[in-house]
Design an enzyme around this catalytic site. Sequence first.
Site, short mmCIF file in Angstrom:
data_model
loop_
_atom_site.label_atom_id
_atom_site.label_comp_id
_atom_site.label_asym_id
_atom_site.label_seq_id
_atom_site.Cartn_x
_atom_site.Cartn_y
_atom_site.Cartn_z
N ALA A 16 14.47 7.65 7.94
CA ALA A 16 15.56 8.60 7.70
C ALA A 16 15.80 8.79 6.21
O ALA A 16 15.88 9.91 5.70
CB ALA A 16 16.84 8.14 8.39
N ARG A 106 4.20 1.85 11.80
CA ARG A 106 5.43 2.19 11.09
C ARG A 106 5.25 2.08 9.57
O ARG A 106 5.76 2.91 8.82
CB ARG A 106 6.57 1.28 11.55
CG ARG A 106 7.94 1.65 11.00
CD ARG A 106 9.01 0.74 11.58
NE ARG A 106 9.14 0.95 13.01
CZ ARG A 106 10.00 1.81 13.56
NH1 ARG A 106 10.80 2.54 12.79
NH2 ARG A 106 10.08 1.94 14.87
N TYR A 210 -0.25 1.63 23.36
CA TYR A 210 -1.07 2.74 22.85
C TYR A 210 -1.79 2.27 21.60
O TYR A 210 -1.32 1.38 20.88
CB TYR A 210 -0.21 3.98 22.57
CG TYR A 210 1.02 3.74 21.73
CD1 TYR A 210 0.96 3.72 20.34
CD2 TYR A 210 2.26 3.53 22.34
CE1 TYR A 210 2.10 3.50 19.57
CE2 TYR A 210 3.40 3.29 21.57
CZ TYR A 210 3.31 3.29 20.20
OH TYR A 210 4.44 3.06 19.44
N ASP A 288 19.48 5.72 12.51
CA ASP A 288 20.00 4.56 13.24
C ASP A 288 21.31 4.03 12.68
O ASP A 288 22.00 3.26 13.35
CB ASP A 288 18.96 3.43 13.20
CG ASP A 288 17.83 3.64 14.19
OD1 ASP A 288 17.92 4.58 15.01
OD2 ASP A 288 16.85 2.87 14.14
#
Length: 393
Positions: A16, A106, A210, A288
């Site tokens: 963010a 990430r 995945y 978040d």
Amino acid sequence: MRMKDMRVHVVGAGIAGLAAATALARRGATVTVSEQANALEAVGAGIQISPNGAAVLAALGLESQAARLGNRLGAVEMRDGPSGRPVLRLDLDAAGYDHPYRAFHRADLVGMLAEAATGAGAQIRLGHTIGPESPIPDDCDVTIGADGIRSALRARMFPQGTAGADEPAFTGNVAWRATVPLESYPAPMFDGAADHARLFMGPGRHLVCYPLRARGLLNIVAVEERRAWQAEGWMYPDAPENLRRAFVGMGAEVRALLDPVEIVHAWGLFRHPVPDIWHRGTCVLIGDAVHPTLPFMAQGGNLALEDAWVLSETLAKAPDVETAWRHFTAQRLARVRRAVAAAGRNARIYHLSPAPLRRALHAAMGLAGRIAPQAPLRRFDWLYREDVTGGKG
């Protein structure tokens, strides 16, 4: 307001914060990002960026980097966990989205955004902590709190007992995350011909996995319902045997996925009410820090990217900061609450028991998928087809 005269302080160098820093710096603002960590290290694991989040990456000019660092997920294969039987296949490629559905490590996504932010002129200050009692810097025009689920800035803005304060409740679910080298598995399991996410649903538990091709890893997230409380946060080590024991009742494929796990972290899943108020004075919260969501729709990072873009747009267009914050919250509140609620509903579907009820639901899902293969995905058009950038990518 004139963006080129605006001084912006972003608290938190996560998805963010870095996306907001990039968007605002490219509009001419002077942006400083404060991050408490001493380095942007390879923490965390996999993250899914769905088409709505990918639209923001494209608008930020990061499509080519995203294609290099993230691998496209062509489908989600939903299976019954105990038996391994296929239930429903969600064909993401056939859905015709304007942007791809990708999986990233990430750290690669954060690194890409950090490079974009500094390239746009933003300054990132590492090892810089802002605590609940720290004064809000007076050398900036606006402060953006993007410091995550344990936001110190949120605690500073909204002390406990005041409107906007965070009062999470334990959901009765604990999650594990792990990454395993793909070479640990037999070649047929992940041959690279088509990258899919696999979801195994069972009574009181589920597992998603995945590939993360850029790192040669398989990402695993597993969730179990339990009464015992577990702390919130990603960095609590756990024994792999505890994970394997929780899924001992699942089928052979799930057990084979978990056998090579050597390092695992666990955390409690908490429900956070989305407040009506996201701002106070010159400070605003995004991602978040204000609306953490359960991981059952994989939308935390995507909503953060959307927040960052919409915030930059409203700041650029509004006549003053207060108006910008009101417009920003008005644009985001209903959508975020809908996404948070959808994630909660998915948890109930994934963990359904007893067995007869679960089998009946899975049969109905499979029949619906055969009759109208794209219908299950169209239920989420409101989420995946939304482009907050207006197609600027």
